[in-house]
Design a protein around this motif. Sequence first.
Motif, PDB file in Angstrom:
ATOM      1  N   GLU A 200      45.142  36.874  44.449  1.00 17.32           N
ATOM      2  CA  GLU A 200      46.365  36.184  44.877  1.00 17.32           C
ATOM      3  C   GLU A 200      46.137  35.351  46.133  1.00 17.32           C
ATOM      4  O   GLU A 200      46.625  34.221  46.232  1.00 17.32           O
ATOM      5  CB  GLU A 200      47.471  37.211  45.110  1.00 17.32           C
ATOM      6  CG  GLU A 200      48.824  36.603  45.467  1.00 17.32           C
ATOM      7  CD  GLU A 200      49.422  35.767  44.348  1.00 17.32           C
ATOM      8  OE1 GLU A 200      50.272  34.909  44.631  1.00 17.32           O
ATOM      9  OE2 GLU A 200      49.021  35.979  43.175  1.00 17.32           O
ATOM     10  N   ILE A 201      45.406  35.892  47.114  1.00 21.79           N
ATOM     11  CA  ILE A 201      45.196  35.143  48.364  1.00 21.79           C
ATOM     12  C   ILE A 201      44.411  33.871  48.093  1.00 21.79           C
ATOM     13  O   ILE A 201      44.654  32.841  48.724  1.00 21.79           O
ATOM     14  CB  ILE A 201      44.482  36.020  49.424  1.00 21.79           C
ATOM     15  CG1 ILE A 201      44.537  35.357  50.808  1.00 21.79           C
ATOM     16  CG2 ILE A 201      43.022  36.276  49.056  1.00 21.79           C
ATOM     17  CD1 ILE A 201      45.897  35.304  51.429  1.00 21.79           C
ATOM     18  N   HIS A 202      43.491  33.921  47.134  1.00 25.34           N
ATOM     19  CA  HIS A 202      42.704  32.724  46.820  1.00 25.34           C
ATOM     20  C   HIS A 202      43.590  31.646  46.192  1.00 25.34           C
ATOM     21  O   HIS A 202      43.546  30.477  46.605  1.00 25.34           O
ATOM     22  CB  HIS A 202      41.567  33.078  45.866  1.00 25.34           C
ATOM     23  CG  HIS A 202      40.699  31.898  45.540  1.00 25.34           C
ATOM     24  ND1 HIS A 202      39.675  31.483  46.364  1.00 25.34           N
ATOM     25  CD2 HIS A 202      40.717  31.028  44.482  1.00 25.34           C
ATOM     26  CE1 HIS A 202      39.099  30.412  45.840  1.00 25.34           C
ATOM     27  NE2 HIS A 202      39.708  30.117  44.701  1.00 25.34           N
ATOM     28  N   HIS A 203      44.409  32.033  45.223  1.00 24.35           N
ATOM     29  CA  HIS A 203      45.288  31.062  44.558  1.00 24.35           C
ATOM     30  C   HIS A 203      46.279  30.440  45.545  1.00 24.35           C
ATOM     31  O   HIS A 203      46.441  29.212  45.591  1.00 24.35           O
ATOM     32  CB  HIS A 203      46.060  31.729  43.416  1.00 24.35           C
ATOM     33  CG  HIS A 203      45.216  32.107  42.245  1.00 24.35           C
ATOM     34  ND1 HIS A 203      44.058  31.443  41.925  1.00 24.35           N
ATOM     35  CD2 HIS A 203      45.358  33.086  41.306  1.00 24.35           C
ATOM     36  CE1 HIS A 203      43.520  31.970  40.847  1.00 24.35           C
ATOM     37  NE2 HIS A 203      44.277  32.987  40.454  1.00 24.35           N
TER      38      HIS A 203
ATOM     39  N   THR B 125      50.888  37.576  50.895  1.00 19.99           N
ATOM     40  CA  THR B 125      50.067  38.277  49.910  1.00 19.99           C
ATOM     41  C   THR B 125      50.102  39.780  50.135  1.00 19.99           C
ATOM     42  O   THR B 125      50.237  40.573  49.187  1.00 19.99           O
ATOM     43  CB  THR B 125      48.610  37.772  49.962  1.00 19.99           C
ATOM     44  OG1 THR B 125      48.576  36.389  49.600  1.00 19.99           O
ATOM     45  CG2 THR B 125      47.723  38.565  49.012  1.00 19.99           C
ATOM     46  N   ILE B 126      49.990  40.186  51.393  1.00 27.19           N
ATOM     47  CA  ILE B 126      50.004  41.618  51.702  1.00 27.19           C
ATOM     48  C   ILE B 126      51.333  42.245  51.311  1.00 27.19           C
ATOM     49  O   ILE B 126      51.376  43.306  50.662  1.00 27.19           O
ATOM     50  CB  ILE B 126      49.727  41.858  53.207  1.00 27.19           C
ATOM     51  CG1 ILE B 126      48.273  41.490  53.527  1.00 27.19           C
ATOM     52  CG2 ILE B 126      50.003  43.319  53.588  1.00 27.19           C
ATOM     53  CD1 ILE B 126      47.937  41.520  55.000  1.00 27.19           C
ATOM     54  N   TYR B 127      52.434  41.592  51.637  1.00 32.13           N
ATOM     55  CA  TYR B 127      53.735  42.183  51.313  1.00 32.13           C
ATOM     56  C   TYR B 127      54.029  42.138  49.818  1.00 32.13           C
ATOM     57  O   TYR B 127      54.651  43.060  49.277  1.00 32.13           O
ATOM     58  CB  TYR B 127      54.845  41.514  52.131  1.00 32.13           C
ATOM     59  CG  TYR B 127      54.863  42.050  53.542  1.00 32.13           C
ATOM     60  CD1 TYR B 127      55.243  43.369  53.801  1.00 32.13           C
ATOM     61  CD2 TYR B 127      54.444  41.275  54.617  1.00 32.13           C
ATOM     62  CE1 TYR B 127      55.223  43.879  55.078  1.00 32.13           C
ATOM     63  CE2 TYR B 127      54.421  41.779  55.896  1.00 32.13           C
ATOM     64  CZ  TYR B 127      54.811  43.083  56.124  1.00 32.13           C
ATOM     65  OH  TYR B 127      54.774  43.602  57.396  1.00 32.13           O
TER      66      TYR B 127
ATOM     67  N   GLU C 287      36.559  26.263  52.919  1.00 27.41           N
ATOM     68  CA  GLU C 287      35.716  27.274  52.277  1.00 27.41           C
ATOM     69  C   GLU C 287      35.563  28.505  53.170  1.00 27.41           C
ATOM     70  O   GLU C 287      35.554  29.636  52.684  1.00 27.41           O
ATOM     71  CB  GLU C 287      34.351  26.678  51.948  1.00 27.41           C
ATOM     72  CG  GLU C 287      34.386  25.651  50.814  1.00 27.41           C
ATOM     73  CD  GLU C 287      33.070  24.913  50.658  1.00 27.41           C
ATOM     74  OE1 GLU C 287      32.692  24.628  49.502  1.00 27.41           O
ATOM     75  OE2 GLU C 287      32.408  24.618  51.685  1.00 27.41           O
ATOM     76  N   LYS C 288      35.456  28.281  54.470  1.00 22.40           N
ATOM     77  CA  LYS C 288      35.337  29.402  55.406  1.00 22.40           C
ATOM     78  C   LYS C 288      36.613  30.245  55.412  1.00 22.40           C
ATOM     79  O   LYS C 288      36.557  31.480  55.430  1.00 22.40           O
ATOM     80  CB  LYS C 288      35.048  28.882  56.818  1.00 22.40           C
ATOM     81  CG  LYS C 288      33.653  28.301  56.977  1.00 22.40           C
ATOM     82  CD  LYS C 288      33.447  27.754  58.386  1.00 22.40           C
ATOM     83  CE  LYS C 288      32.044  27.161  58.536  1.00 22.40           C
ATOM     84  NZ  LYS C 288      31.835  26.577  59.869  1.00 22.40           N
ATOM     85  N   ILE C 289      37.756  29.568  55.396  1.00 24.32           N
ATOM     86  CA  ILE C 289      39.033  30.281  55.380  1.00 24.32           C
ATOM     87  C   ILE C 289      39.159  31.120  54.111  1.00 24.32           C
ATOM     88  O   ILE C 289      39.550  32.285  54.158  1.00 24.32           O
ATOM     89  CB  ILE C 289      40.212  29.287  55.498  1.00 24.32           C
ATOM     90  CG1 ILE C 289      40.236  28.683  56.906  1.00 24.32           C
ATOM     91  CG2 ILE C 289      41.544  29.986  55.184  1.00 24.32           C
ATOM     92  CD1 ILE C 289      41.171  27.494  57.048  1.00 24.32           C
ATOM     93  N   LEU C 290      38.811  30.532  52.972  1.00 23.14           N
ATOM     94  CA  LEU C 290      38.913  31.245  51.704  1.00 23.14           C
ATOM     95  C   LEU C 290      37.955  32.435  51.650  1.00 23.14           C
ATOM     96  O   LEU C 290      38.313  33.511  51.157  1.00 23.14           O
ATOM     97  CB  LEU C 290      38.644  30.299  50.536  1.00 23.14           C
ATOM     98  CG  LEU C 290      39.725  29.239  50.288  1.00 23.14           C
ATOM     99  CD1 LEU C 290      39.263  28.241  49.227  1.00 23.14           C
ATOM    100  CD2 LEU C 290      41.037  29.885  49.870  1.00 23.14           C
ATOM    101  N   LEU C 291      36.756  32.277  52.180  1.00 22.84           N
ATOM    102  CA  LEU C 291      35.795  33.385  52.209  1.00 22.84           C
ATOM    103  C   LEU C 291      36.255  34.487  53.148  1.00 22.84           C
ATOM    104  O   LEU C 291      36.119  35.673  52.863  1.00 22.84           O
ATOM    105  CB  LEU C 291      34.421  32.872  52.646  1.00 22.84           C
ATOM    106  CG  LEU C 291      33.418  32.519  51.550  1.00 22.84           C
ATOM    107  CD1 LEU C 291      32.091  32.114  52.159  1.00 22.84           C
ATOM    108  CD2 LEU C 291      33.215  33.692  50.595  1.00 22.84           C
ATOM    109  N   PHE C 292      36.817  34.075  54.285  1.00 22.42           N
ATOM    110  CA  PHE C 292      37.318  35.053  55.242  1.00 22.42           C
ATOM    111  C   PHE C 292      38.449  35.859  54.619  1.00 22.42           C
ATOM    112  O   PHE C 292      38.477  37.098  54.711  1.00 22.42           O
ATOM    113  CB  PHE C 292      37.818  34.362  56.513  1.00 22.42           C
ATOM    114  CG  PHE C 292      38.436  35.314  57.504  1.00 22.42           C
ATOM    115  CD1 PHE C 292      37.642  36.123  58.299  1.00 22.42           C
ATOM    116  CD2 PHE C 292      39.823  35.419  57.615  1.00 22.42           C
ATOM    117  CE1 PHE C 292      38.209  37.021  59.196  1.00 22.42           C
ATOM    118  CE2 PHE C 292      40.393  36.303  58.503  1.00 22.42           C
ATOM    119  CZ  PHE C 292      39.591  37.108  59.304  1.00 22.42           C
ATOM    120  N   TYR C 293      39.379  35.182  53.975  1.00 20.97           N
ATOM    121  CA  TYR C 293      40.495  35.888  53.333  1.00 20.97           C
ATOM    122  C   TYR C 293      40.021  36.787  52.193  1.00 20.97           C
ATOM    123  O   TYR C 293      40.576  37.870  51.975  1.00 20.97           O
ATOM    124  CB  TYR C 293      41.522  34.883  52.818  1.00 20.97           C
ATOM    125  CG  TYR C 293      42.582  34.500  53.841  1.00 20.97           C
ATOM    126  CD1 TYR C 293      42.761  35.244  55.000  1.00 20.97           C
ATOM    127  CD2 TYR C 293      43.410  33.403  53.632  1.00 20.97           C
ATOM    128  CE1 TYR C 293      43.733  34.892  55.930  1.00 20.97           C
ATOM    129  CE2 TYR C 293      44.384  33.047  54.560  1.00 20.97           C
ATOM    130  CZ  TYR C 293      44.536  33.797  55.700  1.00 20.97           C
ATOM    131  OH  TYR C 293      45.507  33.455  56.610  1.00 20.97           O
TER     132      TYR C 293
END
Length: 202
Positions: free
Chosen positions: A187-190, A171-173, A87-93
């Motif tokens: 996209e980053i979440h999925h 995701t960025i590229y 959850e922390k990783i997903l929130l950070f992203y």
Amino acid sequence: MTELTSRQIKALETKQNLLEKGLELFHEKGFDNVTVESIAKACNVSKGAFYVHYSSKYDIFLEKFKDIDEFYLSFIPSIPTDLSASEKILLFYKGQMTYLRDVLGKDFVHTIYTSALALTMNEDHYLTNQNRQLYQIIHSYVEEGIQRNEFKQEFSADYISMLITRCMRGTIYDWIIFRERLDPVVEIHHMTSTILDGLKVK
């Protein structure tokens, strides 16, 4: 706190001007087609003045990436400590991609990332340097997940961090390539959720 002298203020203004004008020229002409001399000329300063602040035009990227990483560090306290590592990783992203999309903007991100690719990729390249704050933050969350038995023990923290940061760079590229057809926050979440689900202890 000691107040800055007028000379020091002027030096800071010159450095910021060189940074902004350099990035602007990279966007207009491409990294390879911009010289230190052209950046200095656009700022009405000498090449010597440029080298007072930066050792090369590549250092302009380093300076901007450091600014970006400072934002990432400032975002950490807003993430609740009682969440799982995933959850922390997903929130950070989510915070990262929202910042890139809504604050820096796709044109700016396109400039700094595509121009950075024009440079030789090695272990010291800032986009891949594992000592960068961005990677250290993700690595710390991964280690936390392993210690709490959230992630599978057969994978090392380094390996899991590599997979997760690939989600970020990919995701960025893709955002640079597909532009309005792709929302980096969505996209980053999925993508990261899918990877994390495969790494979790069932």
